[in-house]
Design an enzyme around this catalytic site. Sequence first.
Site, PDB file in Angstrom:
ATOM      1  N   LYS A 122       8.876   0.390  -3.287  1.00 49.12           N
ATOM      2  CA  LYS A 122       7.629  -0.295  -3.617  1.00 49.12           C
ATOM      3  C   LYS A 122       6.897   0.393  -4.766  1.00 49.12           C
ATOM      4  CE  LYS A 122       7.842  -3.673  -0.686  1.00 49.12           C
ATOM      5  NZ  LYS A 122       7.883  -5.091  -1.151  1.00 49.12           N
TER       6      LYS A 122
ATOM      7  N   SER B 167       0.838  -1.197   0.000  1.00 45.81           N
ATOM      8  CA  SER B 167       0.000   0.000   0.000  1.00 45.81           C
ATOM      9  C   SER B 167       0.874   1.249   0.000  1.00 45.81           C
ATOM     10  CB  SER B 167      -0.918  -0.005   1.226  1.00 45.81           C
ATOM     11  OG  SER B 167      -0.169  -0.109   2.428  1.00 45.81           O
TER      12      SER B 167
ATOM     13  N   TYR C 158      11.542   3.103   1.639  1.00 43.89           N
ATOM     14  CA  TYR C 158      10.728   1.893   1.463  1.00 43.89           C
ATOM     15  C   TYR C 158       9.605   2.148   0.467  1.00 43.89           C
ATOM     16  CZ  TYR C 158       7.567  -1.960   2.542  1.00 43.89           C
ATOM     17  OH  TYR C 158       6.750  -3.053   2.442  1.00 43.89           O
TER      18      TYR C 158
END
Length: 265
Positions: free
Chosen positions: A232, A216, A228
């Site tokens: 992603k 998400s 991070y």
Amino acid sequence: MWKIESFLLSKLFLCIALCTAYVAFSSAMMEPGLWLLSRPIVPLNRTSTVFGLTIVAIGLSALSSWLSKLTLNNFTSDDSWDWSQEIVVVTGASSGIGAEIVRLLAELSIKTFILDPVPPDNSVLKNGSVHYYKVDITKPKEVSAAAREIQVKFSSPTVLINNAGVGLAKNLLDENETERRHLMNVNLLSQFTTVQEFLPAMIEKNHGHIVTMASSASYISSPQIVSYAASKAALVGFHEGLGIELVKRYNAKKIRTTLVFAPLL
């Protein structure tokens, strides 16, 4: 007879139908509806009118879902899947989500290979269908050696689940270069390595599945996860580009690609 006096309801139904039509077809199909929206508001005084508009909206929504499914499957089907013959590779599967994936595959007796620098629980390896290779996926030579051994001893994997990932809970200015590069190597660059090792055999057979574990955080970031979230988010582009190349460059329309947005990860 049921009577609806709200003048705005007619516009609401029309807007729903138009939005669905836009997804299912194209903006060109919306021109007549847009013209209607520009006309004076007309009340919906007949039950049949409301019912008809509802059916149209539902029908367009169903059509949109059907077309989306066809698009995701490259307008083709593959009936050759035989799970007694398939081979699955899962990275970072000694713990967390990866371990749960392996457990579920083991319950189905699907031949599964774990690539992880940390050994899994011994109970997992008691299942004859699960095998473990000690591999640091940030090191291409280790990935390549494991891939060759799997292909020689067993066969070419048909499913690759790129699950491995690490986090870094620090403010951006508090990170150091070593931490940031390690995160990018594990979360992003390792997926290029594993795909380059296992995808060629899938392309040769026009049969396979690549699963990319995003998050998400690919779309919604927050303090202390900037690196991070960036790693992603990059996986979204990786997944979409890979899917396009499989169709446009390798004519491998039966190879599926899946992007998983894991919540709270």
